[in-house]
Design an enzyme around this catalytic site. Sequence first.
Site, PDB file in Angstrom:
ATOM      1  CB  SER A 123      19.883  17.796 -25.911  1.00  0.00           C
ATOM      2  OG  SER A 123      18.642  17.222 -25.501  1.00  0.00           O
ATOM      3  CG  HIS A 144      24.190  19.512 -25.773  1.00  0.00           C
ATOM      4  ND1 HIS A 144      24.204  18.843 -26.977  1.00  0.00           N
ATOM      5  CD2 HIS A 144      23.517  18.699 -24.903  1.00  0.00           C
ATOM      6  CE1 HIS A 144      23.578  17.700 -26.850  1.00  0.00           C
ATOM      7  NE2 HIS A 144      23.145  17.589 -25.613  1.00  0.00           N
ATOM      8  CD  GLU A 156      26.380  19.734 -30.010  1.00  0.00           C
ATOM      9  OE1 GLU A 156      26.433  19.355 -31.192  1.00  0.00           O
ATOM     10  OE2 GLU A 156      25.326  19.700 -29.324  1.00  0.00           O
ATOM     11  CG  ASN A 194      20.994  15.428 -30.799  1.00  0.00           C
ATOM     12  OD1 ASN A 194      21.329  14.258 -30.906  1.00  0.00           O
ATOM     13  ND2 ASN A 194      20.813  16.012 -29.632  1.00  0.00           N
TER      14      ASN A 194
END
Length: 504
Positions: A123, A144, A156, A194
């Site tokens: 991540s 991910h 992802e 993120n």
Amino acid sequence: MTALDLSSPVAVVGTGTMGQGIAQVALVAGHPVRLYDAVPGRAREAAAAIGARLDRLVEKDRLTAADRDAARARLRPADDLAGLADCALVVEAVLERLDVKQELFRALEEIVSPDCLLATNTSSLSVTAIGGALSHPGRFVGLHFFNPAPLLPLVEVVSGFATDVTSATRAYETARAWGKTPVACADTPGFIVNRIARPFYAEAFAVYEAQAADPATIDAVLRESGGFRMGAFELTDLIGQDVNESVTHSVWQSFFQDVRFTPSLAQRRLVESGRLGRKTGRGWYDHRDGAERPEPHTADKRQPPAYVVAEGDLGPASELLAMIREAGIEVREEAEDNGTRLVLPGGGQLVLADGQTSVEFRDVVYFDLALDYRRATRIALSACQDTGARTVSEATGLFQALGKDVSLIGDVPGMIVARTVARIIDLAYDAVAKGVATEEDVDTAMRLGVNYPLGPFEWNRRLGRTWACSVLDDLHQRDPSGRYAPSLALYRHSFATDQREGTS
């Protein structure tokens, strides 16, 4: 390129919470699954734990007993990496250290077949950097998953610099075949979620550091006005302050200490003190047994004004005019070229948060952005020390007459929800302009990955295409550090819109 055939074995290396979750997803989808962990005996323990979770799915009628038994028969621990030789996909979920991951994939490359797809669940690390250790990095991709992997739909699918299109496509289609919602993105710090989510935490912490409001009040405003599932303080307590701060720091460092991603000093102090959230009993909040949850600031009852004068249509807050009339308060409308305010009987003004501050004007109270003013249960107001007491009282009474709790906060530009949403929108436009992902995938990722009520592009369409840029321009004038400077992508979007409207 299609998804992996269900007869193709899938391996998961690393059997912690995430590794077990990914293995369960592949197993329930119908694949034979191999589990490997460098710690002796850990893979067998993980297989037993997955079997227990399958039992619970049967108890909840989410899986038939026959399907559970078949899945168990397909699950096999491996004693060493050589036991993964026949796998068509290997997903890594080990320690977040670049050297550890690179060493693992170098070893795997010597064991698996040339057409085996290799994937990392990282991540925070660069997919390109991990794959750079391979002789054939074209078959390496990021997958991910979000925790808990069996429940959260988003994956992802990250293409490193050397990832082949065929590999990324196969990974994408495989994730979709497993019942997930994949989004494609380039290898950039933080990927989609993120990267774009950083302002949600950063702006809440900034308001707190400015002593404009306490955590309970900021969280309540984000939930009850902004429509977010959780506030930033309670969410980071749930995630773990150390985990959240580590991701923020990683993104900041990876972007060469870009001021837009600067970590919070207040959160750093919290981590240094060992108050990491729920897992240690204390974080921003006290989670120990018997501890009382602090209440958000809520203003005492005030009398509503007899009337308001509306100058302009209030832009994103235009629904308020109908609500005020429905509450039995007279609305007198005056045409103003640039008017977007309510004038109160005492002469004070009520203005939607725009990145400016109350102290700059005579007798102005700002009110924060809401996702939906009808459904919002709380509204934040901000004023300075020079704002008239009558103006504050009338503004408070007005929103209370609309059925809202009112939280009074300090005189910070952009307040809470407005500055947060504007920055999220800006980072989304910047990411798309730089080829990270499509607008559709960004919206999907933010709705499913962090439960935002709207995707950034959907939100921008609702607010008006120039709204975010205007708010950030005002914020940037008051904090010229660059933190709030609108991206070139957002400027281009807003300017082009203005030009089209001006010539139509």
